[in-house]
Design a protein around this motif. Structure first.
Motif, PDB file in Angstrom:
ATOM      1  N   LEU A  68       0.823  -1.202   0.000  1.00  0.00           N
ATOM      2  CA  LEU A  68       0.000   0.000   0.000  1.00  0.00           C
ATOM      3  C   LEU A  68       0.861   1.257   0.000  1.00  0.00           C
ATOM      4  O   LEU A  68       1.994   1.251   0.485  1.00  0.00           O
ATOM      5  N   ASN A  69       0.302   2.332  -0.501  1.00  0.00           N
ATOM      6  CA  ASN A  69       1.002   3.612  -0.543  1.00  0.00           C
ATOM      7  C   ASN A  69       0.496   4.531   0.556  1.00  0.00           C
ATOM      8  O   ASN A  69      -0.670   4.447   0.969  1.00  0.00           O
ATOM      9  N   TYR A  70       1.355   5.403   1.011  1.00  0.00           N
ATOM     10  CA  TYR A  70       0.969   6.385   2.019  1.00  0.00           C
ATOM     11  C   TYR A  70       1.557   7.734   1.651  1.00  0.00           C
ATOM     12  O   TYR A  70       2.508   7.836   0.862  1.00  0.00           O
ATOM     13  N   GLY A  71       0.985   8.778   2.210  1.00  0.00           N
ATOM     14  CA  GLY A  71       1.462  10.126   1.922  1.00  0.00           C
ATOM     15  C   GLY A  71       0.538  11.147   2.553  1.00  0.00           C
ATOM     16  O   GLY A  71      -0.318  10.825   3.367  1.00  0.00           O
ATOM     17  N   MET A  72       0.733  12.406   2.162  1.00  0.00           N
ATOM     18  CA  MET A  72      -0.104  13.495   2.660  1.00  0.00           C
ATOM     19  C   MET A  72      -1.241  13.720   1.673  1.00  0.00           C
ATOM     20  O   MET A  72      -1.015  14.093   0.530  1.00  0.00           O
ATOM     21  N   PHE A  73      -2.463  13.458   2.135  1.00  0.00           N
ATOM     22  CA  PHE A  73      -3.636  13.571   1.277  1.00  0.00           C
ATOM     23  C   PHE A  73      -4.495  14.750   1.732  1.00  0.00           C
ATOM     24  O   PHE A  73      -4.602  15.018   2.937  1.00  0.00           O
ATOM     25  N   PRO A  74      -5.121  15.474   0.797  1.00  0.00           N
ATOM     26  CA  PRO A  74      -5.940  16.639   1.177  1.00  0.00           C
ATOM     27  C   PRO A  74      -7.177  16.221   1.955  1.00  0.00           C
ATOM     28  O   PRO A  74      -7.736  15.149   1.737  1.00  0.00           O
ATOM     29  N   ASP A  75      -7.603  17.092   2.875  1.00  0.00           N
ATOM     30  CA  ASP A  75      -8.818  16.835   3.634  1.00  0.00           C
ATOM     31  C   ASP A  75      -9.873  17.873   3.274  1.00  0.00           C
ATOM     32  O   ASP A  75      -9.662  18.756   2.445  1.00  0.00           O
ATOM     33  N   SER A  76     -11.036  17.771   3.903  1.00  0.00           N
ATOM     34  CA  SER A  76     -12.156  18.636   3.562  1.00  0.00           C
ATOM     35  C   SER A  76     -11.938  20.087   3.978  1.00  0.00           C
ATOM     36  O   SER A  76     -12.585  20.984   3.451  1.00  0.00           O
ATOM     37  N   SER A  77     -11.034  20.333   4.918  1.00  0.00           N
ATOM     38  CA  SER A  77     -10.804  21.687   5.403  1.00  0.00           C
ATOM     39  C   SER A  77      -9.715  22.420   4.634  1.00  0.00           C
ATOM     40  O   SER A  77      -9.348  23.533   4.991  1.00  0.00           O
ATOM     41  N   GLY A  78      -9.183  21.793   3.599  1.00  0.00           N
ATOM     42  CA  GLY A  78      -8.152  22.436   2.796  1.00  0.00           C
ATOM     43  C   GLY A  78      -6.744  22.090   3.205  1.00  0.00           C
ATOM     44  O   GLY A  78      -5.787  22.515   2.548  1.00  0.00           O
ATOM     45  N   GLY A  79      -6.574  21.327   4.279  1.00  0.00           N
ATOM     46  CA  GLY A  79      -5.252  20.911   4.713  1.00  0.00           C
ATOM     47  C   GLY A  79      -4.883  19.551   4.164  1.00  0.00           C
ATOM     48  O   GLY A  79      -5.513  19.036   3.229  1.00  0.00           O
ATOM     49  N   HIS A  80      -3.838  18.974   4.730  1.00  0.00           N
ATOM     50  CA  HIS A  80      -3.382  17.654   4.308  1.00  0.00           C
ATOM     51  C   HIS A  80      -3.126  16.791   5.539  1.00  0.00           C
ATOM     52  O   HIS A  80      -2.623  17.279   6.558  1.00  0.00           O
ATOM     53  N   ASN A  81      -3.479  15.506   5.431  1.00  0.00           N
ATOM     54  CA  ASN A  81      -3.287  14.565   6.523  1.00  0.00           C
ATOM     55  C   ASN A  81      -2.455  13.384   6.054  1.00  0.00           C
ATOM     56  O   ASN A  81      -2.545  12.962   4.901  1.00  0.00           O
TER      57      ASN A  81
END
Length: 941
Positions: A217-230
């Motif tokens: 599986l891949n992982y990374g910083m993905f955008p969230d609904s508030s405009g940030g990244h998780n």
């Protein structure tokens, strides 16, 4: 309200059955619900699997599979607790030098299988209670490694629940974790949650690496609904959030305990017992991971180098009995007792050792000892959450006051192992490597000789975290993250796949359902101009790319490619024989591979290398095919440049190799180390982009799920483009000017997604045009899995009545609207279309009642098609009707009988329509068609 679920003992050796309601009543005001688990089962799970198997692995110790020596403790009570573990170790010894065979559960049904079965059973007990208490909108927060597979059981039954799991232990490196036979089940269990939490990023990083190396599986910083990244893991169309927030303590609660009279009395008693000495305190469980022997060796080294401190310091070492650790507990206890005796013989009264049960060292007793001590020591080898340094800091916050500075005590310092989680947040402590004895000895000396200013500065730094990050604040932060998880409100957005603990939650389009073969057959039968686009490997043929060794052998031409079966060849021939059909096999393989296996099928179109080469359908079978290129054949000098660069990366990335075809070059790293291969591929991608900037090529990075590759191909070539190209040339192919009114596209992997996406958008435009004419409601937006493309250039070639079916093989996130389970389902679908075609051929020139009804409703009977259906002779004439009225004239002097709803048999009895039957599968449906039509034909003949 927060509801807590905790383990309750059964009537075997705990709460009697008739008294359970009393326990439940006492817990109810605290919003707590007990989970009643049989004591023997819980013991197997907790002591056997959790402490005997998981605990060592999670702490980076893989010696659980070796047979310990089994020393006797010399203590009858301890030996009584240890006896079951000696049997447990003996059970393991049988498998030391052998792999664990796959059996009905896990392992081969021996001790491993029993412990794993107990672990899963207890998790199911928790599942049942949670399901009973769950209400829509509730958050489920799971704690500890004891319930790692609980999310798998929960998501199967309440897929819409937001589930978080938080581990309070370390997480091991992938090389240690992979020694577990149940590693995939544990990882998938955690990944079925929506949020996975750890105290440190170090533990989270190991978890991410395990998911990458063991599950691909891949992982990374993905955008969230508030405009940030998780930070999240991408798994089956879902993003599982990974957080790292260290827990704290509650200062108000601790101050309340410290100010209690019994605590103050105990503090004074300890201070009077060791009057005039600097007190070093340590509270550890009696197991090797806590590093008690290393602490004692460090103390001995310090006194050897600084004998002037002998008699001026005392180490109060409290050991918590850890009977569940079996031989490890016995060995640690004997070693500690021996070392304490040796130190006290040489320097009397230096070490005060006391062993007690965990129930005898609760918060009140613990805070009394920490308040009386001047320095606290934690020399653990590997540790998760350890709150003792935080509690000690709270106990000595008054050292920063004027009164505390003048009390004459050098107190408030912590000596912490760098392998403990709280080391990252307790920056004011003295950090030591417990394996380096000289550092422990130096820490003793520093704590005793430290200047007042430095001591105050360190206490102030340590107090900043414990007063700012409380337990309440930590829990709130984690719960807010869990509540903020993006989980679609539509329950259809999530689907389950897999059996048992292989179950996984998939995130996909809410209307992503299994392809309805009946709908495809009906649309196929009523259409006049059809397009069928089929991928090759993985769709109509088994996928050769799944196995890395097979793929390498195919590339190096040391193994022949898989060939289609005679049954598949026959099916394709039948489909291509229908003049209303245009059938294309769109593959990523080279021209010679497709020509070798499919060139003998008349009227079959071929597209090779993702559509770079196109061979139009021809009635001629066998021989050489004529090929056209999708884009102009331009300068190919880029190939040698790309290969030269790829060879450099191949030489320094073990397991990678270069794959060349006529029009593209690939650098495959599927057999390389996953992380190093990925890093190298990103660097190669940037390198190629810079060097080949002046060439008309596309540089693609794909197939990460299968291992990954970097591909260089001519610009503007993919299966979506070639699909549009085929549609625009329909008139050239078929020779007719009829517009396309049926399309079926089937693929299986990421290379087919452009084709599925384009065909779905073309079908959507036809549906929108049809709705616009009728003034209906607009369609819902397309799912995010579809890459939007301008397909308006195909509008003039498609009918507004076109029905489009897009399908992927396997239930997974896709641009397709539907899925089938496997290649066999694809074959069955194609065979069903052949059966429909064969039926129509048999009945050509004649019409069944079903045909007549559809023609009547659509007005086809009045179109002057030359059909003559005349009453009389007992065929279709109503015997009670006027003969003159029994015929109705159609264009061209032809006539038909009365309404089809008034059909009578030859005996004058009305023909009663049959009740419609619902087909349960494809065979039932096709059987119904044949049977119904044979009965209809009997009426005519």
């Amino acid at each position: 309200a927060v509801k807590k679920r905790g383990r309750g003992e059964s009537s075997e050796s705990g709460v009697p059955l008739d008294e359970r309601h009393k326990v439940e009543a006492v817990l109810r005001p605290f919003n707590c619900v007990p989970v009643w688990v049989p004591t023997s089962l819980f013991g197997e799970m907790y002591n056997g699997f959790c402490k005997g198997v998981l605990w060592p692995i999670l702490h980076n110790v893989a010696s659980v599979y070796s047979s310990p020596s089994g020393l006797s403790s010399g203590n009858a009570e301890a030996d009584r607790h240890i006896e079951p573990y000696e049997e447990f170790d003996a059970a393991y010894a049988e498998y030391i030098m052998d792999d664990i065979a796959q059996g009905p559960v896990h392992g081969d049904g021996g001790r491993e299988g029993e412990l794993w079965a107990a672990y899963t059973a207890v998790n199911r007990y928790f599942t049942d209670v949670i399901i009973q208490c769950f209400n829509e909108g509730d958050l489920i927060w799971i704690h500890g490694f004891h319930l790692m597979i609980l999310p798998s059981f929960l998501t199967r039954r309440i897929a819409m629940a937001k589930i978080g799991i938080f581990l309070h232990t370390p997480f091991p490196s992938s090389e240690i974790f992979r020694t577990l036979w149940c590693r995939e089940d544990l990882l998938r269990g955690m990944l079925n949650a929506d949020q996975v939490g750890f105290h440190l990023f170090e533990y989270a990083r190991h978890f991410l690496t395990c998911c990458r190396r063991l599950l691909g599986l891949n992982y990374g910083m993905f955008p969230d609904s508030s405009g940030g990244h998780n930070l999240a893991i991408d798994t089956n169309g879902r993003h599982v959030s990974v957080t790292s927030i260290h827990a704290g303590v509650e200062p108000p609660v601790l101050h309340q305990v410290l100010n209690h009279s019994s605590t103050l009395n105990k503090v004074n008693s300890i201070r009077n017992q060791f009057h005039g000495k600097v007190i070093f305190a340590a509270i550890d469980r009696m197991e090797s991971l806590k590093g008690i022997p290393l602490k004692l060796i460090g103390l001995e080294r310090f006194l050897q180098r600084c004998p002037e401190w002998a008699g001026k310091i005392v180490l109060v070492q409290v050991g918590i009995s850890a009977f569940e650790r079996g031989d490890d507990y016995t060995k640690t206890r004997n070693e500690v007792m021996s070392m304490v005796t040796n130190i006290n013989n040489r320097w009397p009264g230096t070490v005060q050792f006391q062993e007690c049960a965990e129930s005898e060292m609760r918060l009140q007793q613990r805070m009394a000892l920490l308040r009386a001590a001047d320095v606290v020591m934690v020399t653990t080898i590997r540790d998760g959450l350890n709150l003792i340094p935080l509690e000690f800091t709270i106990a000595h916050l008054d050292a920063l006051s004027e009164k505390g500075r003048n009390d004459g005590r050098k107190r408030g310092l912590c000596i912490l192992s760098e392998f403990s989680s709280c080391t990252r947040v307790m920056r004011g402590a003295l950090h030591v490597n417990p394996w380096k004895i000289s550092e422990i000895a130096t820490a003793f000396f520093q704590a005793l000789t430290m200047s007042e200013d430095e001591r105050m500065r360190r206490i102030n730094i340590a107090s900043e975290f414990v007063t700012r990050v409380t337990t309440q604040r930590w829990a709130l932060a984690v719960m807010l993250d869990l509540k903020g998880v993006q989980k679609n409100e539509d329950a259809g957005r999530y689907a389950g796949a897999g059996l048992g603990l292989g179950f996984r939650l998939l995130g996909m389009d809410s209307k992503f359902n299994s392809l309805d073969a009946n709908s495809v057959a009906r649309a196929y039968r009523s259409s006049k101009s059809r397009l069928i686009l089929l991928d090759y490997g993985g769709t109509i043929l088994a996928n050769d790319n799944l196995d890395g060794l097979l793929r390498f052998q195919f590339v190096k031409k040391s193994r022949a490619l898989s060939a289609p079966t005679e049954s598949l060849i026959s099916t394709l021939k039948e489909l291509c024989a229908d003049k209303r059909n245009i059938v294309f096999v769109v593959s990523g393989k080279e021209r010679h591979s497709l020509t070798k296996t499919l060139c003998h099928i008349p009227n079959l179109g071929l597209a090779a290398e993702h559509g770079m080469f196109v061979s139009w359908p021809t009635p001629k079978a066998g021989g050489k095919r004529r090929w056209e290129t999708l884009v102009p054949d331009q300068d190919r000098s880029w190939r040698s440049i790309a290969i030269t660069i790829m060879e450099v990366y191949t030489s320094r990335t073990h397991g990678s190799y270069i794959e060349e075809t006529e029009m593209k070059v690939l650098w495959q790293y599927r057999d390389a180390d996953p992380e190093f291969g990925y890093l190298q591929s990103r660097e190669l991608e940037d390198h190629l982009a810079n060097v080949l900037r002046g060439f008309s090529v596309d540089i693609l990075h794909g197939g990460v799920e299968e291992g990954g590759y970097v591909e260089v191909r001519p610009k503007g070539v993919n299966k979506g483009v070639v699909s549009m190209h085929i549609i625009k040339n329909l008139e050239k192919i078929s020779g007719s000017k009829g517009k396309l009114d049926f399309a079926l596209a089937i693929g299986d992997d990421h290379c087919d997604e452009p084709m599925l996406s384009v065909m779905r958008q073309i079908g959507r435009r036809a549906t929108e045009a049809r709705i616009a004419k009728k003034g209906g409601q607009p369609l819902a937006p397309l799912p995010a899995t579809i890459a939007l493309v301008d397909v308006s250039s195909c509008d003039e070639f498609i009918s507004s009545h076109m029905q489009t079916f897009t399908c992927t093989v396997g239930k997974k996130p896709s641009a397709a609207a539907n899925y089938v389970n496997d290649v066999e389902d694809v074959h069955e679908m194609l065979e069903s279309l052949v059966k429909v075609t064969t039926r129509e051929t048999v009945h050509s020139g004649f019409y069944s009642v079903v045909d007549l009804k559809s023609m009547e409703n659509s007005g086809g009977l009045g179109a002057g098609g030359g059909l003559n259906v005349i009453g009389g002779g007992g065929f279709l004439t109503d015997t009670n009707a006027d003969p003159a009225a029994s015929t109705h004239s159609f264009g061209g002097g032809f006539s038909r009988s009365l309404s089809l709803g008034q059909l009578h048999s030859a005996h004058g009895e009305p023909v009663k329509p049959k009740e419609p039957a619902v087909s349960k599968n494809l065979n039932d449906f096709l059987g119904t068609i044949d049977q119904a039509e044979e009965e209809d034909d009997d009426i005519f003949f």
